[in-house]
Design a protein around this motif. Structure first.
Motif, PDB file in Angstrom:
ATOM      1  N   SER A  43      41.571  38.838  32.540  1.00 31.70           N
ATOM      2  CA  SER A  43      42.268  38.846  31.253  1.00 31.70           C
ATOM      3  C   SER A  43      43.008  37.542  30.990  1.00 31.70           C
ATOM      4  CB  SER A  43      43.256  40.018  31.204  1.00 31.70           C
ATOM      5  OG  SER A  43      42.579  41.261  31.303  1.00 31.70           O
ATOM      6  N   CYS A  44      43.412  36.847  32.048  1.00 33.10           N
ATOM      7  CA  CYS A  44      44.132  35.581  31.878  1.00 33.10           C
ATOM      8  C   CYS A  44      43.298  34.542  31.135  1.00 33.10           C
ATOM      9  CB  CYS A  44      44.537  35.008  33.235  1.00 33.10           C
ATOM     10  SG  CYS A  44      45.820  35.962  34.076  1.00 33.10           S
ATOM     11  N   LYS A  45      41.995  34.707  31.145  1.00 33.46           N
ATOM     12  CA  LYS A  45      41.102  33.737  30.520  1.00 33.46           C
ATOM     13  C   LYS A  45      40.797  34.070  29.061  1.00 33.46           C
ATOM     14  CE  LYS A  45      38.895  32.990  35.013  1.00 33.46           C
ATOM     15  NZ  LYS A  45      37.609  32.991  35.771  1.00 33.46           N
ATOM     16  N   LEU A  46      41.305  35.199  28.574  1.00 34.78           N
ATOM     17  CA  LEU A  46      41.012  35.614  27.203  1.00 34.78           C
ATOM     18  C   LEU A  46      41.963  34.943  26.226  1.00 34.78           C
ATOM     19  CD1 LEU A  46      40.445  39.449  27.724  1.00 34.78           C
ATOM     20  CD2 LEU A  46      38.715  37.652  27.564  1.00 34.78           C
ATOM     21  N   GLU A  47      41.510  34.817  24.983  1.00 31.74           N
ATOM     22  CA  GLU A  47      42.313  34.160  23.952  1.00 31.74           C
ATOM     23  C   GLU A  47      43.576  34.959  23.614  1.00 31.74           C
ATOM     24  OE1 GLU A  47      39.841  33.562  20.597  1.00 31.74           O
ATOM     25  OE2 GLU A  47      38.478  32.155  21.598  1.00 31.74           O
TER      26      GLU A  47
END
Length: 301
Positions: A43-47
């Protein structure tokens, strides 16, 4: 699926506290936390991760209302199952060397930690794909699987997510059912297997009716809510608050003070209370009963 889940829970309950519930929690809870941390990493990589951080941690005093306080208190009591007697039953099985105060603090901190990482695992996907974070149970079972499908390996993440829900449901179910099974065993002087079957028979019809409120009877309303929403949002909050209030009064005014100091402090027979133990005693006797009574009264309005 419901029958399979029920059979799994009954099998775990029939094995008892140590062989059934303790082994299940020691096995499943680390798996649950590990899977949640894995999804948080993704989730850390989501916008929408920044929006999720703001949604979870930003403080706005204008959003605080009587309803929000009641919902927060109800959620805390529900997640800890204090009013349901779970803490009372598990506490009675603690070894004498374990301090109830330290164990209580560890449980509260762990509960907050797991709730936060669950929020960090779920809400970034919600904001990334423009879904509403206020959709209730529909968010978990309908929206999030659709959100995962937009991503590479979406089916894999969906499977992991529902495995997390299954583990959380099983560990929660065995904890909440234990006071009922224990009470039935003592009341009717019977073994755990018969008590489990008795509790299953007593809860099968109402629990099935609540499940059907999501599909077959989804148009049926009770006080302008579905039966499940009314029980989850209103009835459960009231009963948990009432149960917690009664437990608080019993712990503060019925248990002898020296016994309380020994149990809550160090369990080594030293009845000389420390600052933490005295503070807890003060809160239990005077502050918490007032707060819980106020919440109980406000819940009716």
């Amino acid at each position: 699926a419901y029958m399979s889940y029920t059979i799994i829970v009954l099998c775990i309950m029939s094995l008892g506290i140590q062989k059934g519930i303790e082994r299940t929690c020691l096995t499943f809870v680390p798996v649950l936390v590990g899977l949640l941390l894995f999804i948080v990493y993704w989730s850390c990589k989501l916008e929408g991760f920044t929006q999720a951080i703001n949604f979870l941690f930003s403080f706005q005093s204008t959003h605080i209302s009587t309803r929000s306080i009641l919902e927060a208190a109800g959620h805390a009591l529900f997640s800890l199952a204090t009013g349901a007697g779970t803490a009372l039953v598990y506490g009675s099985h603690l070894p004498n060397k374990v301090s109830l105060g330290k164990a209580t603090l560890a449980i509260a901190v762990t509960n907050i930690f797991v709730a936060l990482i669950a929020g960090l695992a779920i809400f970034p996907a919600v904001f990334t794909f423009d879904y509403s974070p206020n959709m209730g149970p529909e968010l978990m079972y309908k929206v999030l699987p659709l959100a995962f499908q937009h991503l590479p390996y979406g089916y894999f993440f969906t499977c992991i997510f529902f495995v997390i829900l299954l583990i959380a449901a099983i560990t929660s179910s065995v904890s909440i059912l234990e006071p009922l099974v224990g009470a039935a065993s003592e009341r009717f002087t019977t073994n755990r297997k018969k008590s489990c079957l008795f509790i299953f028979a007593a809860t099968f019809v109402p629990s099935t009716a609540l499940i059907l409120s999501f599909n077959v009877y989804q148009d049926v309303t009770f006080f302008e809510q579905s039966p499940f929403q009314w029980i989850a949002d209103s009835l459960v909050s009231v009963l948990l608050c009432l149960g917690t209030l009664l437990f608080t009064l019993f712990a503060a005014w019925k248990i002898p003070e020296q016994d309380f100091f020994i149990a809550f402090g160090n369990h080594k027979g030293d009845s000389s209370p420390g600052f933490f133990t005295l503070t807890a005693r003060l809160w239990l006797k005077y502050f918490l009963p007032v707060i819980l009574s106020a919440l109980l009264i406000l819940s009716f309005f």
